[in-house]
Write an enzyme that holds these catalytic residues in place. Sequence first.
Site, PDB file in Angstrom:
ATOM      1  N   GLU A  48       0.839  -1.203   0.000  1.00  0.00           N
ATOM      2  CA  GLU A  48       0.000   0.000   0.000  1.00  0.00           C
ATOM      3  C   GLU A  48       0.873   1.252   0.000  1.00  0.00           C
ATOM      4  O   GLU A  48       1.832   1.367   0.768  1.00  0.00           O
ATOM      5  CB  GLU A  48      -0.876  -0.027   1.248  1.00  0.00           C
ATOM      6  CG  GLU A  48      -1.813   1.142   1.418  1.00  0.00           C
ATOM      7  CD  GLU A  48      -2.688   0.991   2.660  1.00  0.00           C
ATOM      8  OE1 GLU A  48      -3.633   1.780   2.804  1.00  0.00           O
ATOM      9  OE2 GLU A  48      -2.427   0.083   3.483  1.00  0.00           O
ATOM     10  N   LYS A 135      -9.011   3.396  -2.861  1.00  0.00           N
ATOM     11  CA  LYS A 135      -9.586   2.871  -1.617  1.00  0.00           C
ATOM     12  C   LYS A 135     -10.865   3.629  -1.276  1.00  0.00           C
ATOM     13  O   LYS A 135     -10.901   4.854  -1.231  1.00  0.00           O
ATOM     14  CB  LYS A 135      -8.575   2.997  -0.472  1.00  0.00           C
ATOM     15  CG  LYS A 135      -9.015   2.292   0.809  1.00  0.00           C
ATOM     16  CD  LYS A 135      -7.897   2.343   1.843  1.00  0.00           C
ATOM     17  CE  LYS A 135      -8.281   1.584   3.112  1.00  0.00           C
ATOM     18  NZ  LYS A 135      -7.217   1.641   4.129  1.00  0.00           N
ATOM     19  N   CYS A 169      -5.720  -2.896   2.164  1.00  0.00           N
ATOM     20  CA  CYS A 169      -5.737  -2.976   3.624  1.00  0.00           C
ATOM     21  C   CYS A 169      -7.113  -3.396   4.156  1.00  0.00           C
ATOM     22  O   CYS A 169      -7.611  -4.461   3.823  1.00  0.00           O
ATOM     23  CB  CYS A 169      -5.272  -1.645   4.204  1.00  0.00           C
ATOM     24  SG  CYS A 169      -4.801  -1.703   5.957  1.00  0.00           S
TER      25      CYS A 169
END
Length: 376
Positions: A48, A135, A169
């Site tokens: 990430e 995200k 994540c």
Amino acid sequence: MGDTYPTVEVAAVQAASVFLDREGSTAKACRLIGEAGANGARVIAFPEGFIPAHPVWYHHHPATSAISNRLATELFKNSVEIPGPEIEQLRSAARDAGAYVVMGVCEKIANTIGTMFNTQVFIGPDGSLLGKHQKLMPTVGERLVHMGGFGDTLTAVETEFGPMTGLICGENSNPLAIFAMTAEGTRIHVMSWPNHFPTSGDPMRNRVSVDSQAFAQMSKAWVISACGTVDEDMIRKLEVGPEAAKMLRSPDCCGGSVIVSPGSRIVAGPMGAEEGILYAECNLELGVQTKLRHDFVGHYNRPDIFQLQVNRAAPRIYTVQASPENPELARPTSSTRSSTTPRELPGPASQRTLPGSRAGRRYDARKRARAHRKKR
């Protein structure tokens, strides 16, 4: 003979960014792509926010402190435009390696200041830019610097061996996001993770293993989890105290990359805190075998009871429309996907307004009246 489902060599890159250095992190990423490609990897996954870093300082410093503000500013100054020069370098590296690359970046929109996204970039083995995923919901300290993405980037990319997906994540434990990726038909799923979690929670490696195995069990896809790790340069630039520095140097703090089969078995890893590349051979036929048992977007579900709707439209925050009397005011609309050049509206500053608004209609009426009097 029937259909064939190949075996694909994949790689999870576990490495530390060149902290808050866009050019340095890009160069390091290209070297690692070359190494993984030379070792036969056809899919190469990165952590990430690998370029230029992930905003982990919020784990250690107050949000409004001088150091947090300074590091956040450096994050924006070193963030990546898509497309942009760093993406071009990654495309060239993927083409040279002949591999699909999934890269974690901190993204900014061209010609804007201050807004960033936590993004995965998907690049094909021919160097083509296949797409990106932003995200959807920033987590913890990310909310101070990252905007949430929209449904237009929640999708799969097509590869020569079928659909491939990615989530970032905490998204990998969101039940609806997991179902959406399963419904997209994912066969290989990439999870991108930071280099460590907040000190108040369990070590990241525990969550990575649990989420990777759970995703594989539900989707019947191969899962590549690429975790970041920490180096001394990052610890120094974070300016943390002795206790936090000790934690960051602990082998239990960071890393933990794994590769998991569709049967939810860990076949490679977990890694420790070291930098390295984790490899595995993914026999895609295993996905067929496991889905014959449980296909949660097919025979092992009840669409008359359960349905999921995904909105793929990105909302627009700023729209300019031309009036019949002022066609020259027509401009492209602006959204979180693009930007327009700021412009001055006609009239004195106190009267500048958007066409179509109540004030704009009054302005147009006054202009027509003046033109009518002039003709008389």
